[in-house]
Design an enzyme around this catalytic site. Structure first.
Site, PDB file in Angstrom:
ATOM      1  N   LYS A 165       8.711   7.495  21.577  1.00  0.00           N
ATOM      2  CA  LYS A 165       9.089   6.142  21.961  1.00  0.00           C
ATOM      3  C   LYS A 165       8.623   5.160  20.886  1.00  0.00           C
ATOM      4  O   LYS A 165       7.797   5.486  20.059  1.00  0.00           O
ATOM      5  CB  LYS A 165       8.458   5.770  23.316  1.00  0.00           C
ATOM      6  CG  LYS A 165       9.213   6.410  24.484  1.00  0.00           C
ATOM      7  CD  LYS A 165       8.709   5.943  25.841  1.00  0.00           C
ATOM      8  CE  LYS A 165       8.716   4.456  26.039  1.00  0.00           C
ATOM      9  NZ  LYS A 165      10.028   3.800  25.838  1.00  0.00           N
TER      10      LYS A 165
ATOM     11  N   GLU B 122       4.278  -0.169  26.414  1.00  0.00           N
ATOM     12  CA  GLU B 122       4.978   0.868  27.202  1.00  0.00           C
ATOM     13  C   GLU B 122       4.014   1.972  27.615  1.00  0.00           C
ATOM     14  O   GLU B 122       4.057   2.457  28.751  1.00  0.00           O
ATOM     15  CB  GLU B 122       6.138   1.451  26.385  1.00  0.00           C
ATOM     16  CG  GLU B 122       7.295   0.486  26.204  1.00  0.00           C
ATOM     17  CD  GLU B 122       8.349   0.972  25.227  1.00  0.00           C
ATOM     18  OE1 GLU B 122       9.492   0.514  25.336  1.00  0.00           O
ATOM     19  OE2 GLU B 122       8.038   1.799  24.347  1.00  0.00           O
TER      20      GLU B 122
ATOM     21  N   LYS C 137      19.554  11.876  23.482  1.00  0.00           N
ATOM     22  CA  LYS C 137      18.104  11.771  23.246  1.00  0.00           C
ATOM     23  C   LYS C 137      17.376  13.091  23.531  1.00  0.00           C
ATOM     24  O   LYS C 137      16.190  13.215  23.230  1.00  0.00           O
ATOM     25  CB  LYS C 137      17.511  10.667  24.131  1.00  0.00           C
ATOM     26  CG  LYS C 137      18.178   9.301  23.993  1.00  0.00           C
ATOM     27  CD  LYS C 137      17.901   8.693  22.659  1.00  0.00           C
ATOM     28  CE  LYS C 137      18.464   7.283  22.505  1.00  0.00           C
ATOM     29  NZ  LYS C 137      17.829   6.272  23.308  1.00  0.00           N
TER      30      LYS C 137
HETATM   31  O1  5RP Z   1      10.636   2.977  23.130  1.00  0.00           O
HETATM   32  C1  5RP Z   1      11.437   2.075  23.215  1.00  0.00           C
HETATM   33  C2  5RP Z   1      11.126   0.700  22.790  1.00  0.00           C
HETATM   34  O2  5RP Z   1       9.867   0.623  22.192  1.00  0.00           O
HETATM   35  C3  5RP Z   1      12.771   2.328  23.785  1.00  0.00           C
HETATM   36  O3  5RP Z   1      12.635   2.773  25.086  1.00  0.00           O
HETATM   37  C4  5RP Z   1      13.459   3.358  22.946  1.00  0.00           C
HETATM   38  O4  5RP Z   1      13.524   2.883  21.624  1.00  0.00           O
HETATM   39  C5  5RP Z   1      14.869   3.640  23.460  1.00  0.00           C
HETATM   40  O5  5RP Z   1      15.646   2.500  23.315  1.00  0.00           O
HETATM   41  P1  5RP Z   1      17.188   2.501  23.708  1.00  0.00           P
HETATM   42  O6  5RP Z   1      17.254   2.616  25.186  1.00  0.00           O
HETATM   43  O7  5RP Z   1      17.694   1.165  23.198  1.00  0.00           O
HETATM   44  O8  5RP Z   1      17.841   3.658  23.004  1.00  0.00           O
END
Ligand code: 5RP
Length: 232
Positions: free
Chosen positions: A96, A105, A123
């Site tokens: 993340k 987070e 992902k």
């Molecule tokens: O860790 C994060 C932010 O710090 C997001 O959850 C991660 O980058 C995924 O983002 P997205 O849903 O836009 O693909």
């Protein structure tokens, strides 16, 4: 269906786990954004929840959606956090921090009884590391921190280029906590728990984007439908 549609589907499935009276951690990023929007609709319909945002961007969105907010100074534990991820592996370990909010987070996820990760199925990976690993660092002593990180990489059997994240206009990206982010292009992290432990020992590292053992459920939306994976 387009990517936003898949993200919304995953968000909608996670919303089924939110019950009246819950304290909910609100993630950051484009997928979490869909969740906050849907939760806002529920709140408008009378659902009583209270949220803890994981970034200033999410705070602004949640306020615009009239979701009541609190902080971890005011409440002890959260019932649930719903957040996106840059990578999810079969053990539900995560990378993340693509959006730069990894520190808050992780604090919010660690204070939650349950973390549901929502994502489109691109992902999902066998092994973490294809996405550059974000590491939040303090500006002071950056070169020393980078050297220590390189040692930690070597000790855990990985290597790769590191780059200081740039934001709009080519300026150094600054996190909500006033720190910088180093993105490490490692390719394949065979032992993510070991690397996570070693990075945590480095004084200049504030936090890293490896979320080990925090997610309990992953909701992955793809062309074939939604797949829900529970951590064993
Ligand atoms: O860790 C994060 C932010 O710090 C997001 O959850 C991660 O980058 C995924 O983002 P997205 O849903 O836009 O693909």
């Amino acid at each position: 269906m387009d990517m936003d549609g898949l993200k919304r589907q995953a968000a909608a499935r996670a919303l089924e786990h939110v019950q009246d009276g819950m304290k909910v951690g609100l993630g950051t990023g484009s997928t979490a954004r869909q969740f906050v929007e849907l939760l806002g609709e529920r709140v408008a319909g009378g659902m009583k929840v209270i949220g803890v945002p994981t970034s200033e961007a999410t705070r602004a969105q949640a306020e615009a959606c009239n979701i009541p907010l609190t902080t971890l100074d005011e409440v002890d534990r959260l019932d649930l956090t719903v957040d996106g991820a840059d990578e999810v592996d079969p053990a539900l370990n995560l990378v993340k921090g693509g959006g730069g909010a990894l520190l808050r987070e992780k604090i919010v996820a660690a204070a939650s009884d349950r973390m549901i990760v929502i994502a489109d199925d691109t992902k999902w990976v066998d092994v973490l590391g294809r996405f550059p690993l974000p590491v939040e660092v303090v500006p002071f002593g950056l070169a020393a921190t980078l050297r220590a990180m390189a040692t930690a990489f070597a000790q855990s059997g990985v290597s790769g280029q590191m780059g200081l994240r740039k934001g709009n206009g080519g300026h150094v990206f600054v996190t909500d906590g006033g720190h910088w982010i180093v993105d490490a292009h490692l390719g394949r992290i065979a032992d993510a728990p070991r690397l996570a432990g070693l990075l945590s020992l480095i004084p200049g590292v504030v936090e890293h984007g490896l979320f080990i053992g925090l997610a309990s459920t992953a909701v992955l939306a793809g062309a074939q439908g939604i797949r829900v994976v529970e951590r064993r």
